[in-house]
Motif scaffolding. Structure first.
Motif, PDB file in Angstrom:
ATOM      1  N   ILE A  84       9.113  10.703   0.480  1.00 36.34           N
ATOM      2  CA  ILE A  84      10.342  10.657   1.006  1.00 36.34           C
ATOM      3  C   ILE A  84      10.280  11.441   2.176  1.00 36.34           C
ATOM      4  CG2 ILE A  84      12.717  11.538   0.836  1.00 36.34           C
ATOM      5  CD1 ILE A  84      12.265  11.646  -2.336  1.00 36.34           C
ATOM      6  N   PRO A  85      10.511  11.003   3.275  1.00 32.33           N
ATOM      7  CA  PRO A  85      10.227  11.765   4.421  1.00 32.33           C
ATOM      8  C   PRO A  85      10.765  13.057   4.798  1.00 32.33           C
ATOM      9  CG  PRO A  85      10.516   9.649   5.051  1.00 32.33           C
ATOM     10  CD  PRO A  85      11.143   9.578   3.631  1.00 32.33           C
ATOM     11  N   ASP A  86      10.214  13.984   5.136  1.00 40.74           N
ATOM     12  CA  ASP A  86      10.723  15.084   5.597  1.00 40.74           C
ATOM     13  C   ASP A  86      11.795  15.268   6.691  1.00 40.74           C
ATOM     14  OD1 ASP A  86       9.144  16.782   3.955  1.00 40.74           O
ATOM     15  OD2 ASP A  86       7.696  17.414   4.983  1.00 40.74           O
ATOM     16  N   GLN A  87      11.748  14.349   7.771  1.00 37.87           N
ATOM     17  CA  GLN A  87      12.297  14.021   8.819  1.00 37.87           C
ATOM     18  C   GLN A  87      13.726  13.523   8.261  1.00 37.87           C
ATOM     19  OE1 GLN A  87      10.852  11.074  11.587  1.00 37.87           O
ATOM     20  NE2 GLN A  87      11.965  11.744  13.092  1.00 37.87           N
ATOM     21  N   SER A 119      16.717   2.155  -1.308  1.00 34.45           N
ATOM     22  CA  SER A 119      17.114   0.627  -1.375  1.00 34.45           C
ATOM     23  C   SER A 119      15.982  -0.050  -1.090  1.00 34.45           C
ATOM     24  CB  SER A 119      18.338   0.346  -0.888  1.00 34.45           C
ATOM     25  OG  SER A 119      19.520   0.729  -1.572  1.00 34.45           O
ATOM     26  N   GLU A 120      15.585   0.194   0.468  1.00 32.03           N
ATOM     27  CA  GLU A 120      14.354  -0.394   1.039  1.00 32.03           C
ATOM     28  C   GLU A 120      12.986   0.152   0.400  1.00 32.03           C
ATOM     29  OE1 GLU A 120      14.612   0.859   4.959  1.00 32.03           O
ATOM     30  OE2 GLU A 120      16.535  -0.108   5.465  1.00 32.03           O
ATOM     31  N   LEU A 121      12.939   1.222  -0.243  1.00 37.28           N
ATOM     32  CA  LEU A 121      11.679   1.631  -0.685  1.00 37.28           C
ATOM     33  C   LEU A 121      11.475   1.045  -2.244  1.00 37.28           C
ATOM     34  CD1 LEU A 121       9.449   3.312  -0.519  1.00 37.28           C
ATOM     35  CD2 LEU A 121      10.625   5.242  -1.927  1.00 37.28           C
ATOM     36  N   THR A 127       7.333  -5.245  -3.883  1.00 36.11           N
ATOM     37  CA  THR A 127       6.446  -6.233  -3.126  1.00 36.11           C
ATOM     38  C   THR A 127       5.071  -5.820  -3.186  1.00 36.11           C
ATOM     39  OG1 THR A 127       8.365  -6.775  -1.505  1.00 36.11           O
ATOM     40  CG2 THR A 127       6.186  -7.111  -0.956  1.00 36.11           C
ATOM     41  N   ASP A 128       4.831  -4.339  -2.874  1.00 37.01           N
ATOM     42  CA  ASP A 128       3.389  -3.925  -2.998  1.00 37.01           C
ATOM     43  C   ASP A 128       2.826  -4.121  -4.278  1.00 37.01           C
ATOM     44  OD1 ASP A 128       3.842  -3.298  -0.407  1.00 37.01           O
ATOM     45  OD2 ASP A 128       4.162  -1.071  -0.681  1.00 37.01           O
ATOM     46  N   CYS A 129       3.507  -3.779  -5.391  1.00 36.46           N
ATOM     47  CA  CYS A 129       3.002  -3.638  -6.789  1.00 36.46           C
ATOM     48  C   CYS A 129       3.234  -5.138  -7.495  1.00 36.46           C
ATOM     49  CB  CYS A 129       3.823  -2.694  -7.507  1.00 36.46           C
ATOM     50  SG  CYS A 129       3.542  -0.885  -6.819  1.00 36.46           S
TER      51      CYS A 129
END
Length: 427
Positions: A84-87, A119-121, A127-129
């Motif tokens: 989860i991005p710090d940004q 949701s995007e993740l 898809t990746d897995c």
């Protein structure tokens, strides 16, 4: 695929859920699953945390208690770690003015930016897995995750260490698909348990029998505390000095509990037990004379009190197992059967509810990260099936004769103790 989710913005420690991250990482390695966590967990080598004295990264005894293998630096190189991005979180902190305000905000309501990110993740992970996410597993209820998961028809499993745990008890865990600090699962499942029990009765355990099954063999002598006469009117089970999961909803805290108990019952009639894991080290000097002596167990603390009060602590349910009353002030699994006002009488649940809570609502710790168990639970089995599965697990773990299960409450205690080579004797 089950995906551990690690998130906590508390600042009392660097990476406060490090043990949960390593537990989830170990699970992801063994089952070729994915894991989601904040950047600090995903990018900081275990050797760095070990050098800082974090026992989660090097202490074998500590790690064994949680049930994961010691992490290695190379573990962070597996492809299925998603951060989860710090940004993204920093923007929310700026918007809310402080980390604490941002954390409390995220604990109370979904944030559109996080919902979109999750949701995007979800799509990216699947898809990746090349396989669907069957459920998320999380130690903390985060509305943004829950909303994103619901949009994708993915359940969220919430867990926490159970009321009964090492070193005195066999380890248990909460397991709930709603918020542990605000959901209504206990009441709904208890009503379903009662309906099933009415249709076709199944065995209820007495409080002493529950203790005989839940206490570790070497601690069965604590059964004698059941008959101890309390010496204090009210025991106060303290939590963390500051805990955002409560603070986001109310300013009520342990200081006010202590003040109100002292005002109602007097300092001489109260006993106070600090939370063994409180990272803030609260002192409360005004109540020094009422503090629990060091070295005593929670069981001994409970036995000396007529009633135990807390914000949400599982100590209330543990107190009921010793036939003491409980007052729980904030929504939590024990709230349903507790008293809710310090100035009024506490409540003590009956044997039927405590049997349900211990052996149906709570689960054996070993089941928590067991894929077959999780898949089975997500098929929505009956309360009867869950109850028997857990009881049989404990009987097998303690090598007790299973024919004792079907005996009436109160009639199986002697057999349970004899099978564990323990004689009650005199108190």
């Amino acid at each position: 695929m089950f995906v551990p989710f690690v998130f906590n913005m508390s600042t009392f420690d660097e990476a406060p859920y490090l043990w949960w991250f390593y537990m989830g990482l170990d699970f992801a390695k063994r089952h070729h699953s994915a894991i989601i966590a904040q950047e600090i967990y995903c990018t900081t080598p275990p050797a760095t945390f070990s050098a800082k004295g974090r026992k989660e990264a090097f202490d074998k005894a500590y790690v064994e208690n949680w049930g994961y293998n010691l992490p290695q630096n190379r573990d962070l190189q597996i492809e299925r770690i998603y951060s989860i991005p710090d940004q993204l979180l920093d923007k929310i902190v700026v918007d809310k003015g402080s980390i604490s305000d941002a954390f409390c905000y995220l604990l109370m309501q979904p944030d559109e930016r996080l919902v979109d990110f999750f949701s995007e993740l979800i799509q990216k992970i699947e898809t990746d897995c090349k396989e669907p996410i069957e459920a998320f597993i999380t130690l903390l209820h985060l509305p943004s995750l829950s909303v994103a998961a619901e949009k994708n028809n993915i359940p969220v499993i919430h867990f926490e260490m159970g009321c009964w745990r090492k070193p005195k008890y066999i380890n248990t865990s909460f397991w709930d698909t709603e918020n542990l600090l605000g959901g209504a699962t206990v009441e709904k499942r208890w009503n379903r348990f009662c309906r099933e029990q009415k249709e076709r009765p199944f065995p209820v355990f007495s409080k002493k029998e529950c203790l005989a099954l839940l206490l570790r063999k070497e601690n069965l002598h604590y059964l004698k505390l059941f008959d101890r006469k309390p010496t204090k009117k009210m025991g106060v089970a303290l939590g963390y000095v500051n805990y955002e999961t409560f603070a986001c909803k109310t300013h009520l805290n342990d200081s006010e509990i202590l003040y109100r108990v002292r005002k109602k019952y007097g300092l001489q009639n109260m006993l106070v037990r600090r939370h063994f894991g409180d990272p803030y080290g609260g002192q409360y000097p005004r109540y020094a004379s009422a503090m629990e002596p060091k070295g005593r167990s929670t069981l001994e603390f409970i036995a000396d009190c007529e009633t135990v009060v807390s914000l949400v602590s599982g100590t209330g349910i543990e107190a009921m197992l010793l036939d003491r009353k409980a007052i729980t002030l904030l929504p939590s699994p024990s709230y349903f059967v507790s008293g809710h006002e310090i100035e009024r009488e506490g409540l003590c649940a009956g044997e039927d509810f405590l049997s349900f809570f211990a052996f149906c609502y709570l689960i054996p710790w070993e089941c928590l990260m067991n894929i077959d168990y999780m898949r089975w639970r997500l098929t929505n089995p009956t309360e009867r099936e869950i109850y028997y599965k857990h009881i049989e697990f404990y009987f097998e773990k303690k090598q007790l004769p299973k024919e004792l299960i079907l005996q009436e409450a109160g009639n199986r205690l002697q057999g349970m103790l004899e099978a564990q080579d323990y004689k009650m004797g005199k108190s």
